[in-house]
Each structure stands twice: as C-alpha cells, then as structure tokens.
Design a protein around this motif. Structure first.
Motif, short mmCIF file in Angstrom:
data_model
loop_
_atom_site.label_atom_id
_atom_site.label_comp_id
_atom_site.label_asym_id
_atom_site.label_seq_id
_atom_site.Cartn_x
_atom_site.Cartn_y
_atom_site.Cartn_z
N ASP A 151 45.99 -76.69 36.99
CA ASP A 151 44.76 -77.16 37.65
C ASP A 151 44.37 -76.38 38.90
N ALA A 152 45.24 -75.53 39.42
CA ALA A 152 44.91 -74.73 40.60
C ALA A 152 44.17 -73.47 40.17
N ILE A 153 42.97 -73.24 40.72
CA ILE A 153 42.13 -72.10 40.36
C ILE A 153 42.37 -70.98 41.36
N TRP A 154 42.79 -69.81 40.85
CA TRP A 154 43.03 -68.66 41.71
C TRP A 154 42.17 -67.50 41.27
N THR A 155 41.60 -66.80 42.23
CA THR A 155 40.79 -65.62 41.94
C THR A 155 41.38 -64.41 42.62
N SER A 156 41.12 -63.24 42.03
CA SER A 156 41.62 -61.98 42.57
C SER A 156 40.49 -60.97 42.52
N TYR A 157 40.16 -60.39 43.68
CA TYR A 157 39.05 -59.44 43.80
C TYR A 157 39.59 -58.09 44.27
N ALA A 158 39.00 -57.02 43.75
CA ALA A 158 39.37 -55.67 44.17
C ALA A 158 38.58 -55.29 45.42
N ARG A 159 39.30 -54.90 46.46
CA ARG A 159 38.64 -54.40 47.67
C ARG A 159 38.37 -52.89 47.53
N THR A 203 43.10 -52.48 47.78
CA THR A 203 43.95 -53.66 47.90
C THR A 203 43.29 -54.84 47.19
N LEU A 204 44.01 -55.95 47.12
CA LEU A 204 43.49 -57.14 46.46
C LEU A 204 43.22 -58.25 47.46
N ASP A 205 42.21 -59.04 47.15
CA ASP A 205 41.92 -60.28 47.87
C ASP A 205 42.20 -61.42 46.91
N VAL A 206 43.37 -62.06 47.07
CA VAL A 206 43.79 -63.15 46.18
C VAL A 206 43.61 -64.46 46.94
N ARG A 207 42.89 -65.40 46.34
CA ARG A 207 42.61 -66.64 47.05
C ARG A 207 42.30 -67.79 46.10
N ASP A 228 36.83 -54.31 38.78
CA ASP A 228 35.83 -54.17 39.85
C ASP A 228 34.52 -53.76 39.19
N GLY A 229 33.67 -54.74 38.91
CA GLY A 229 32.42 -54.50 38.19
C GLY A 229 31.49 -53.52 38.85
N LYS A 230 31.63 -53.33 40.17
CA LYS A 230 30.77 -52.40 40.89
C LYS A 230 30.99 -50.96 40.43
N LYS A 231 32.17 -50.68 39.90
CA LYS A 231 32.52 -49.31 39.51
C LYS A 231 32.42 -49.07 38.01
N LEU A 232 31.98 -50.07 37.26
CA LEU A 232 32.02 -49.99 35.81
C LEU A 232 30.73 -49.41 35.24
N THR A 233 30.89 -48.44 34.33
CA THR A 233 29.75 -47.88 33.62
C THR A 233 29.45 -48.74 32.39
N PRO A 234 28.20 -49.13 32.16
CA PRO A 234 27.88 -49.98 31.01
C PRO A 234 28.31 -49.34 29.69
N GLY A 235 28.81 -50.20 28.79
CA GLY A 235 29.18 -49.72 27.46
C GLY A 235 30.58 -49.19 27.33
N GLY A 236 31.39 -49.27 28.39
CA GLY A 236 32.74 -48.74 28.34
C GLY A 236 33.70 -49.68 27.64
N SER A 294 38.99 -50.32 38.18
CA SER A 294 39.79 -51.46 38.65
C SER A 294 40.73 -51.01 39.74
N VAL A 295 41.24 -51.99 40.45
CA VAL A 295 42.45 -51.78 41.23
C VAL A 295 43.61 -52.06 40.29
N SER A 296 44.55 -51.15 40.20
CA SER A 296 45.65 -51.31 39.26
C SER A 296 46.96 -50.92 39.92
N GLY A 297 48.05 -51.28 39.25
CA GLY A 297 49.35 -50.94 39.80
C GLY A 297 50.45 -51.10 38.77
N ALA A 298 51.64 -50.69 39.15
CA ALA A 298 52.82 -50.81 38.28
C ALA A 298 54.01 -51.19 39.13
N LEU A 299 54.84 -52.07 38.61
CA LEU A 299 56.02 -52.54 39.32
C LEU A 299 57.23 -52.42 38.40
N PRO A 300 58.33 -51.84 38.87
CA PRO A 300 59.48 -51.64 37.99
C PRO A 300 60.23 -52.92 37.64
#
Length: 256
Positions: free
Chosen positions: A92-100, A104-108, A177-185, A194-200
C-alpha cells in the motif's frame, strides 16, 4: 526536507524487509484470468501497455494511482505518465523514483494524485515463500518461478504477483527520464534515456509480476517477468534490467 523523506523511506522499507508475511482480504478487477483447473491466488489489474508506449508514443495517463491503491495489501509496478520516472507500490505504500539531470535519483513517497502511463497491481492477502538453495542467474528466473507455481498447484497461465527478498548479485537497473527519450524507440532506447546503474551485491526487495501471455503489455518481448528493485539502505528504486538471485533469497508467491 529531502533528508526527512529519505529517513521515512529507510524506516518503512527497512520494516518491510523484516516483517512477517501479512494476511488480509484481496480485492479484484482483472485483466488476466486463471487457467482452467488451476487456482488463481489473486487477480491482477493492468493499465496501459508497453507496445503502445514504445511504438505509438502513448505516454499519457492510463490510471490515477489513488484510484487503485491502497488495497488492502496492494503491490504494483509501473512507469509514471510522460515517462517521468518509475512507480512501485509495496504493501500500500506508493514510492516514486525520478531521474535528476546530474544522474542521481530522487526517490520519495507519492500522493494518491500521481498518475501512471503503465501500471500493474494486485492485492495479495497472504504470501507463501520458497528459499533458494542455489543461485538463480538472470536467464533462469522465469523458469524457476514457473516451476515454483507448478509445484504449489497455482495458475501458470495467468498473471501472478511475485516478490523476492534477500540477496542479489549483478543487479542492473534504470529509471526512465522521458525528457531524453526519442519517440518510437524500443527498450534499449528507454534504457539509454535513463539514469542507470549496476551493483555487484546488495540486499533488498524485488516487486513484480510473472506472465507468459502479457509480452508487450507489461513484460518485454522474450521475458515473462517485470520487476522493480527497492533498496532501503541507499535509497534506490528502479526497473530491473538484469539480476542474479542469490542463494538464500526468498521467492514469495500468493497463497491460495
């Protein structure tokens, strides 16, 4: 204010990791029915479709989150309208994550007024779990979940909510991050925009859905699962692009 929100995130999601399996009464409004002869523990609702987002540019609101959450005991994943970021619902807890813009991420936590262009949600009364006795590489996760469903006599043809709690290795994630997305991709273009990452190696929670018949709806072509990751200690929340489930992790499936 930002530090306060992060403290709230750490407290609530940390409690989730330590909490016992919950019980309550599920609700229903479904887009995926059970197979004949196999019980569906819960019903799954989905709004929007990946193919419409990626190939037709339909990124407007498909649902207002507050209209379908809280549950009780709602769990869900999706993308925000305009592809502004990701949304995950955990008990029931709604969490959002936005690409800065700085990567970095804005998680709230989010309010009920937030809207999604893609959203999949289910109300899970009770969970049953299976502890992994060996690592499950990314390419074997779909088959492992289907095998667990069959072992427990559950529906393998409809959509099923799934959680995984515990250790993960080789985790790859992104937040759109929709601001950086080209239509039709396609999916690869979405990952690049997107903001992306990898963790071992990390400890956390995966929330998502399994289905063999929703490719292009809420799973990508060639995949039977759609997962988001929640890492309370970072905090981090995003779409999972690849992961190995470590030995000792617990796969949670709905109990009949």
């Amino acid at each position: 204010m930002r530090a306060t929100l992060h403290d709230v995130l750490l407290k609530l999601l940390g409690a989730l990791l330590m909490s016992p399996l919950a019980s309550c009464t599920p609700s229903s409004e479904t887009a995926a029915g059970p197979a004949p002869g196999a019980p569906a523990a819960v019903q799954v609702r989905s709004f929007g479709a990946l193919r419409a987002i990626m190939h037709e540019g339909q990124t407007g609101p498909a649902v207002r989150i507050g209209d379908v959450v809280p549950g009780p005991r709602a769990f869900g994943v999706g993308a925000l309208s305009g592809l502004r970021g990701e949304v995950t619902v955990v008990d029931d807890a709604i969490w959002t994550s936005y690409a800065r813009d700085d990567g970095t991420l804005d998680v709230r936590p989010a309010g009920a007024e937030e809207e999604a262009t893609l959203f999949v949600v289910a109300n899970v009364a009770r969970w049953q779990e299976a502890t992994l006795d060996a690592d499950v590489p990314d390419g074997q996760i779909d088959a492992r979940i289907e095998a667990l469903l069959r072992e427990r006599g559950l529906d393998t043809e409809g959509a099923v909510p799934v959680q995984v709690r515990g250790g993960f290795r080789d985790l790859r994630w992104h937040v759109i991050d929709g601001k950086k997305l080209t239509p039709g991709g396609g999916h690869a273009d979405h990952v690049r925009a997107s903001v992306s990452g990898a963790l071992p190696a990390v400890e956390g929670v995966l929330v998502g859905f399994f289905s063999k018949h929703h490719h292009g709806v809420f799973t990508h072509m060639g995949s039977n699962t759609h997962f988001h990751v929640v890492l309370p200690e970072r905090p981090l929340m995003g779409h999972v692009d690849g992961v190995t489930l470590a030995r000792g992790a617990r796969i949670l499936l709905p109990a009949p």
